[in-house]
Scaffold this active site. Sequence first.
Site, PDB file in Angstrom:
ATOM      1  N   PHE A   1      17.886  10.471  21.332  1.00  0.00           N
ATOM      2  CA  PHE A   1      18.106   9.196  22.014  1.00  0.00           C
ATOM      3  C   PHE A   1      16.746   8.552  22.307  1.00  0.00           C
ATOM      4  O   PHE A   1      15.832   9.226  22.788  1.00  0.00           O
ATOM      5  CB  PHE A   1      18.873   9.458  23.311  1.00  0.00           C
ATOM      6  CG  PHE A   1      19.403   8.208  23.964  1.00  0.00           C
ATOM      7  CD1 PHE A   1      20.587   7.637  23.533  1.00  0.00           C
ATOM      8  CD2 PHE A   1      18.709   7.615  24.998  1.00  0.00           C
ATOM      9  CE1 PHE A   1      21.076   6.486  24.142  1.00  0.00           C
ATOM     10  CE2 PHE A   1      19.194   6.464  25.612  1.00  0.00           C
ATOM     11  CZ  PHE A   1      20.384   5.903  25.175  1.00  0.00           C
TER      12      PHE A   1
ATOM     13  N   ASP B   1      18.694  17.781  27.317  1.00  0.00           N
ATOM     14  CA  ASP B   1      19.328  16.572  27.833  1.00  0.00           C
ATOM     15  C   ASP B   1      20.836  16.739  27.674  1.00  0.00           C
ATOM     16  O   ASP B   1      21.342  16.867  26.551  1.00  0.00           O
ATOM     17  CB  ASP B   1      18.816  15.350  27.056  1.00  0.00           C
ATOM     18  CG  ASP B   1      19.314  14.034  27.651  1.00  0.00           C
ATOM     19  OD1 ASP B   1      20.403  14.043  28.273  1.00  0.00           O
ATOM     20  OD2 ASP B   1      18.630  13.014  27.486  1.00  0.00           O
TER      21      ASP B   1
ATOM     22  N   TYR C   1      26.915   8.652  34.700  1.00  0.00           N
ATOM     23  CA  TYR C   1      27.887   7.568  34.449  1.00  0.00           C
ATOM     24  C   TYR C   1      28.702   7.755  33.177  1.00  0.00           C
ATOM     25  O   TYR C   1      29.505   6.915  32.837  1.00  0.00           O
ATOM     26  CB  TYR C   1      27.203   6.201  34.448  1.00  0.00           C
ATOM     27  CG  TYR C   1      25.979   6.077  33.550  1.00  0.00           C
ATOM     28  CD1 TYR C   1      26.117   5.922  32.178  1.00  0.00           C
ATOM     29  CD2 TYR C   1      24.693   6.111  34.076  1.00  0.00           C
ATOM     30  CE1 TYR C   1      25.007   5.805  31.369  1.00  0.00           C
ATOM     31  CE2 TYR C   1      23.578   5.996  33.267  1.00  0.00           C
ATOM     32  CZ  TYR C   1      23.750   5.843  31.905  1.00  0.00           C
ATOM     33  OH  TYR C   1      22.654   5.737  31.093  1.00  0.00           O
ATOM     34  N   LYS C   2      28.461   8.835  32.455  1.00  0.00           N
ATOM     35  CA  LYS C   2      29.223   9.064  31.214  1.00  0.00           C
ATOM     36  C   LYS C   2      30.447   9.913  31.541  1.00  0.00           C
ATOM     37  O   LYS C   2      31.342   9.444  32.235  1.00  0.00           O
ATOM     38  CB  LYS C   2      28.301   9.681  30.169  1.00  0.00           C
ATOM     39  CG  LYS C   2      27.230   8.681  29.726  1.00  0.00           C
ATOM     40  CD  LYS C   2      26.157   9.272  28.855  1.00  0.00           C
ATOM     41  CE  LYS C   2      25.180   8.170  28.435  1.00  0.00           C
ATOM     42  NZ  LYS C   2      23.904   8.694  27.950  1.00  0.00           N
TER      43      LYS C   2
ATOM     44  N   ARG D   1      31.720   4.688  17.071  1.00  0.00           N
ATOM     45  CA  ARG D   1      31.713   5.899  17.878  1.00  0.00           C
ATOM     46  C   ARG D   1      32.908   5.884  18.839  1.00  0.00           C
ATOM     47  O   ARG D   1      33.162   4.875  19.508  1.00  0.00           O
ATOM     48  CB  ARG D   1      30.405   5.890  18.667  1.00  0.00           C
ATOM     49  CG  ARG D   1      29.972   7.178  19.263  1.00  0.00           C
ATOM     50  CD  ARG D   1      28.587   7.044  19.843  1.00  0.00           C
ATOM     51  NE  ARG D   1      28.588   6.209  21.049  1.00  0.00           N
ATOM     52  CZ  ARG D   1      27.775   6.391  22.089  1.00  0.00           C
ATOM     53  NH1 ARG D   1      26.882   7.349  22.068  1.00  0.00           N
ATOM     54  NH2 ARG D   1      27.831   5.606  23.136  1.00  0.00           N
TER      55      ARG D   1
HETATM   56  C1  PLP Z   1      22.795   7.861  28.050  1.00  0.00           C
HETATM   57  C2  PLP Z   1      21.585   8.646  27.739  1.00  0.00           C
HETATM   58  C3  PLP Z   1      20.423   8.486  28.500  1.00  0.00           C
HETATM   59  C4  PLP Z   1      20.398   7.429  29.560  1.00  0.00           C
HETATM   60  O1  PLP Z   1      19.229   7.301  30.243  1.00  0.00           O
HETATM   61  P1  PLP Z   1      19.158   6.292  31.493  1.00  0.00           P
HETATM   62  O2  PLP Z   1      17.883   6.596  32.109  1.00  0.00           O
HETATM   63  O3  PLP Z   1      20.351   6.562  32.340  1.00  0.00           O
HETATM   64  O4  PLP Z   1      19.254   4.909  30.961  1.00  0.00           O
HETATM   65  C5  PLP Z   1      19.346   9.308  28.216  1.00  0.00           C
HETATM   66  N1  PLP Z   1      19.398  10.230  27.229  1.00  0.00           N
HETATM   67  C6  PLP Z   1      20.507  10.378  26.473  1.00  0.00           C
HETATM   68  C7  PLP Z   1      20.537  11.403  25.391  1.00  0.00           C
HETATM   69  C8  PLP Z   1      21.615   9.584  26.686  1.00  0.00           C
HETATM   70  O5  PLP Z   1      22.695   9.712  25.946  1.00  0.00           O
END
Ligand code: PLP
Length: 411
Positions: free
Chosen positions: A125, A196, A221-222, A370
């Site tokens: 990501f 992560d 939030y996921k 997705r």
């Molecule tokens: C959603 C996500 C993030 C989100 O990071 P924020 O700091 O909340 O914007 C980070 N890493 C991964 C792999 C994600 O899927």
Amino acid sequence: MITQAGLDAMDRDDPLAPFRDEFVLPDGVIYLDGNSLGALPRATPGRLAAVVEREWGTGLIRSWNDAGWIGLPARLGDEIGRLVGAPEGTVIAADSTSVNLFKLLSAALRLRLGRRVIVSEAGNFPTDLYIAEGLAALLGQGHELRTAAAGEVAGALGPDVAVVMLTHVDYRTGAMHDMAAITAAAHAAGALVLWDLAHSAGAVPVDLLGADADFAVGCGYKFLNGGPGAPAFLYVAGRLQEAARYPITGWLGHADPFAFDPGYRAAPGIGGAVVGTPSVLAMAALEVGVDIALRAPMAEVRAKSLRQAALLMDLVAQHCPGTGVEPVTPGQEDRRGSQVSFRHPEAYAVMQALIAQGVIGDFRTPDLMRFGITPLTLRYADLWDVAVAMGGVLASGAWREARFGVRNRVT
Ligand SMILES: *Cc1c(COP(=O)(O)O)cnc(C)c1O
């Protein structure tokens, strides 16, 4: 051949079916984006109102003690820890995933002075990669980010590697790493590992302690349904806590914040990873989502997720033959998380056309549609409707409408 009657029977036998009523789900929508923004729990508005009106409105500043606000990062951290195989005192809820990545990558590098490489995957990501690059530049000591192709991290290990930073479940393809095996390989090479868990917490079984992970971060939030911009979390293995040093030395990470000591002295345990005042309203909303996840047996969540993902792939094959739609999510069960992604050259427009029909997934550049599998809200019967809608959009060419080609800021 999968039939609607067969799917209805699966819904009738589904032990997780009652959880669906705990969420607000608008009519006419099939929601397959809970891996990006989890649905709203029915209890959240009431909880927020109570915190605002009673704890804030009436309790005022007394609520830091009386309502336990000051302990929220640790308390919520311990609850999240139970979802990811982390013992008490090893997780806190705080900040955003990006900020937590910065804090823990910094801590990892300080524990491996002399080694200057951060290893990750090229397809990780972007925020994870950006944070690593930014930190390397900030340190100004020749640190570098080394990216390997997907699944080829072992080949990038060496005596110069300080830390391996990986996302457990790939946000694009849904492919899942073997956490224990990669952690062991990194440790054998003298490196630390930072996982992560953005697409793992609340979605797949995770055993941080069993895998001997060093550090982890994750998202509120996921799959934890904490609401837009919910606090994230971080994990530091107990065996590293005494030595770990964090780069943002805020007053609430001090051993005694209300001594108002002019010099910084880190709190013991994981407390030093806390920075500043917690976002109480956001934490209250996150706690509602985490409480639901704790009540849902992970073995059942995982079994339903795997079954639904397999059914969705089969149904799309059944309803969209010859349309060029191709699954990219691994078929092997222990290699995938809780989403299904399909490749199609017009993935953006096709997804927009699906969203216009109430089938909400998302698009990931350059060519992926997705679909998040959230077993607490998704019915088996919904999968039929998704595949039929996709087949219809592709067969009719409905996605060619000009409005479906207009790119939104958030995809
Ligand atoms: C959603 C996500 C993030 C989100 O990071 P924020 O700091 O909340 O914007 C980070 N890493 C991964 C792999 C994600 O899927």
